[in-house]
Design an enzyme around this catalytic site. Structure first.
Site, short mmCIF file in Angstrom:
data_model
loop_
_atom_site.label_atom_id
_atom_site.label_comp_id
_atom_site.label_asym_id
_atom_site.label_seq_id
_atom_site.Cartn_x
_atom_site.Cartn_y
_atom_site.Cartn_z
N HIS A 18 0.83 -1.21 0.00
CA HIS A 18 0.00 0.00 0.00
C HIS A 18 0.87 1.26 0.00
CE1 HIS A 18 -3.96 -1.95 0.77
NE2 HIS A 18 -3.13 -2.94 1.03
N ASP A 112 -6.76 5.30 2.04
CA ASP A 112 -6.55 3.94 1.54
C ASP A 112 -7.80 3.10 1.82
OD1 ASP A 112 -5.24 1.66 0.69
OD2 ASP A 112 -3.46 2.01 1.88
N HIS A 356 3.08 -14.03 -6.96
CA HIS A 356 1.96 -14.30 -6.05
C HIS A 356 0.76 -13.42 -6.41
CE1 HIS A 356 3.31 -10.51 -4.53
NE2 HIS A 356 2.60 -10.55 -3.44
N GLU A 380 -6.42 -10.43 -1.93
CA GLU A 380 -7.26 -10.49 -3.14
C GLU A 380 -6.45 -11.05 -4.31
OE1 GLU A 380 -5.18 -8.36 -2.71
OE2 GLU A 380 -5.08 -6.86 -4.26
N GLN A 381 -5.36 -11.78 -3.98
CA GLN A 381 -4.45 -12.25 -5.04
C GLN A 381 -5.10 -13.27 -5.98
OE1 GLN A 381 -1.19 -13.50 -2.58
NE2 GLN A 381 -0.77 -11.41 -1.91
BR1 BUP Z 1 9.54 -9.30 -1.97
C1 BUP Z 1 9.94 -7.68 -2.82
N1 BUP Z 1 11.57 -6.17 -3.65
O1 BUP Z 1 12.23 -8.10 -2.71
P1 BUP Z 1 2.64 -6.47 -4.05
C2 BUP Z 1 8.95 -6.82 -3.20
N2 BUP Z 1 9.28 -5.63 -3.79
O2 BUP Z 1 10.91 -4.24 -4.59
P2 BUP Z 1 2.50 -7.66 -1.41
C3 BUP Z 1 10.58 -5.29 -4.03
O3 BUP Z 1 7.20 -4.73 -3.13
P3 BUP Z 1 -0.39 -7.69 -1.31
C4 BUP Z 1 11.30 -7.35 -3.03
O4 BUP Z 1 8.24 -4.49 -6.51
C5 BUP Z 1 6.15 -4.44 -5.21
O5 BUP Z 1 6.17 -3.08 -5.56
C6 BUP Z 1 7.54 -5.05 -5.42
O6 BUP Z 1 3.74 -5.41 -3.59
C7 BUP Z 1 8.21 -4.69 -4.13
O7 BUP Z 1 2.67 -7.59 -2.98
C8 BUP Z 1 5.93 -4.55 -3.71
O8 BUP Z 1 3.05 -7.10 -5.30
C9 BUP Z 1 5.05 -5.73 -3.32
O9 BUP Z 1 1.33 -5.77 -4.07
O10 BUP Z 1 1.07 -8.32 -1.26
O11 BUP Z 1 2.55 -6.33 -0.78
O12 BUP Z 1 3.47 -8.66 -0.96
O13 BUP Z 1 -0.29 -6.32 -1.90
O14 BUP Z 1 -1.20 -8.61 -2.16
O15 BUP Z 1 -0.85 -7.71 0.13
#
Ligand code: BUP
Length: 455
Positions: A18, A112, A356, A380-381
């Site tokens: 977020h 948010d 994921h 919500e994946q």
């Molecule tokens: Br792990 C990792 N480096 O090593 P999502 C993640 N990221 O830059 P979330 C890195 O974190 P949900 C790492 O680029 C993305 O911007 C990645 O956000 C960055 O997944 C962010 O993809 C991860 O939305 O789960 O937060 O793990 O949002 O579904 O709760």
């Protein structure tokens, strides 16, 4: 009345998925539209501290104290915990907003998706109230229709015999809906219903998506007079330059030595919570596929009293991983810490992304034109994975054997990796994602995503 640049306060949920897109939105408001911005979140972990410290000096940041959550039952789901965290932060948020109103030309509060209780502060102080939804427009559309589904569908959604049809959305099996919709008797479902009902009070909803990605849900929301206007300003992702820094893990250096499009990047996001059995099958599947890879393994994280805590991996598991790393030395890299994901995705050696399906990762994959394998875990994946594989058609969905406790075996993993990296299906996805990449880039550079915010 204070004069000066119009000022916007942004309230983010204190999790990376977020804070990253909301801070990008803050930068956009400042750079493109000339607003002053204050970025506000709750101080619930070391990650939050280091993240806010890394924001550009031109964006003010405020950390609200973590409210007490000791009275919540220990089995409370994450959505319930977040919902209470945000609701109980309203008094301290109010003080911050009152102060900003007195000292700046504060015009709006943007919250948010679990922050709608803060709309009461906007009402009281005469500010505009916006919602920012940092996930797919499809999930937003589902949330806006949830009250109606709640009235018309009986029993658990996952037991519903037919796919669930929501106007503007790809049909979903009940089991693929977001986690809080999986148990209608759980508190997290009541929180979801409550928040999504209040989304309708917003003057507008900003969504991190684009007409190029999700035309149908965006059009459905904008043509429905019961819903606020939606502004599809995305896909907003981090600028690679912000995160490259030093290549401390050495993965960019390693990628530099691999042939173009040969490497599969594997990441389960910031939560990273595969079981030891699944970790072992994934290791086997990567090895069997014979493909090059970078695999990010994060320690699982749990929430205790609203505070994030890392779970240390067991000794045996560490031993297996060590042996695995020795065996695959040269063909793959296992990384145990945060990596510069954007730089990996835009690297010419990266040819696939096993994700994921966190929404940020999903749009980062599309912006950089990397064909994906969708293997959703929580939140919500699963909805995102349906959007990626069935609506936008840029991913192959991993088949999860529910009969077998959800375990995916190495043979299946290897098969899916090969079909993405060398099969016909992979070629089709590659063509499709390259055209999506061009279209989103066009919409961001002066097209509809750019215009969307001129409200
Ligand atoms: Br792990 C990792 N480096 O090593 P999502 C993640 N990221 O830059 P979330 C890195 O974190 P949900 C790492 O680029 C993305 O911007 C990645 O956000 C960055 O997944 C962010 O993809 C991860 O939305 O789960 O937060 O793990 O949002 O579904 O709760």
């Amino acid at each position: 009345m204070v004069v000066g640049a119009p000022h916007v306060a942004i309230l983010a949920i204190p999790y990376m998925g977020h804070m990253i897109p909301l801070s990008e939105f803050a930068k956009l408001l400042q750079v493109r539209y000339g607003f002053d911005v204050t970025f506000i979140t709750v101080d619930n972990s070391f990650d939050v501290l280091s993240f806010t410290a890394s924001l550009p000096g031109t964006i003010a940041s405020v950390l609200l104290p973590q409210p007490s959550l000791h009275d919540l039952p220990p089995q409370s789901k994450i959505d319930t915990i977040i919902s209470h965290t945000m609701a109980r932060s309203v008094p301290s948020l109010r003080e911050v907003i009152v102060n900003l109103k007195a000292t700046t030309n504060l015009v709006a509060l943007v919250v948010d998706l679990y922050g709608v209780d803060a709309f009461d502060i906007s009402e009281e102080l005469g500010l505009k109230k916006y919602l920012i939804f940092p996930s797919a427009a499809t999930s937003l559309c589902f949330a806006l229709h949830l009250a109606e589904l709640d009235r018309t569908i009986e029993g658990e959604y996952q037991d519903h015999p037919e796919p669930i049809h929501v106007p503007g959305c790809v049909p979903f099996h009940g089991r693929d809906l977001m986690d809080p919709a999986q148990d209608r008797k759980d508190d997290s479902y009541s929180h979801l219903l409550y928040h999504s009902a209040r989304y309708k009070e917003a003057h507008g909803i900003i969504v991190n998506s684009s007409i190029a990605l999700e035309p149908r849900p965006i059009k459905e929301i904008n043509s429905n007079t019961k819903f606020p206007n939606v502004y599809p300003i995305g896909p907003l992702i981090k600028n690679g330059n912000d995160v490259e820094g030093e290549d401390v893990t050495g993965c960019l250096k390693w990628l530099g030595k691999q042939p173009p499009n040969s490497v599969l990047y594997v990441s389960f996001g910031s939560g990273g919570n595969l079981s030891p059995e699944q970790l072992s099958e994934l290791a086997g599947g990567l090895e069997m596929s014979g493909k090059r890879f970078i695999w990010v393994i994060r320690s699982p994280v749990i929430t205790k009293d609203g505070v994030l805590m890392e779970v240390k991996t067991g000794k045996e598991e560490e031993e297996h991983l060590k042996e695995f790393m020795e065996r695959i030395n040269g063909v793959g890299m296992v990384v145990r810490s945060w990596v510069p994901q954007i730089s990996i995705l835009k690297h010419e050696a990266t040819g696939g992304f096993l994700t994921h399906c966190g929404w940020n990762s999903s749009i980062e994959g599309m912006v950089h034109g990397v064909p994906m394998i969708a293997w959703p875990q929580y939140a919500e994946q699963k909805m995102n994975s349906v959007v990626l594989s069935e609506e936008i058609k840029v991913a192959i969905r991993m088949k999860v054997d529910d009969e077998n406790g959800g375990l995916v075996k190495r043979q299946e993993i290897s098969k899916v990796i090969k079909s993405l990296m060398e099969g016909e299906e992979g070629k089709k996805i590659e063509e499709r994602i390259k055209s999506i990449q061009q279209e989103v880039t066009r919409q961001l550079d002066g097209g509809s995503s750019n215009l969307a915010l001129d409200f």
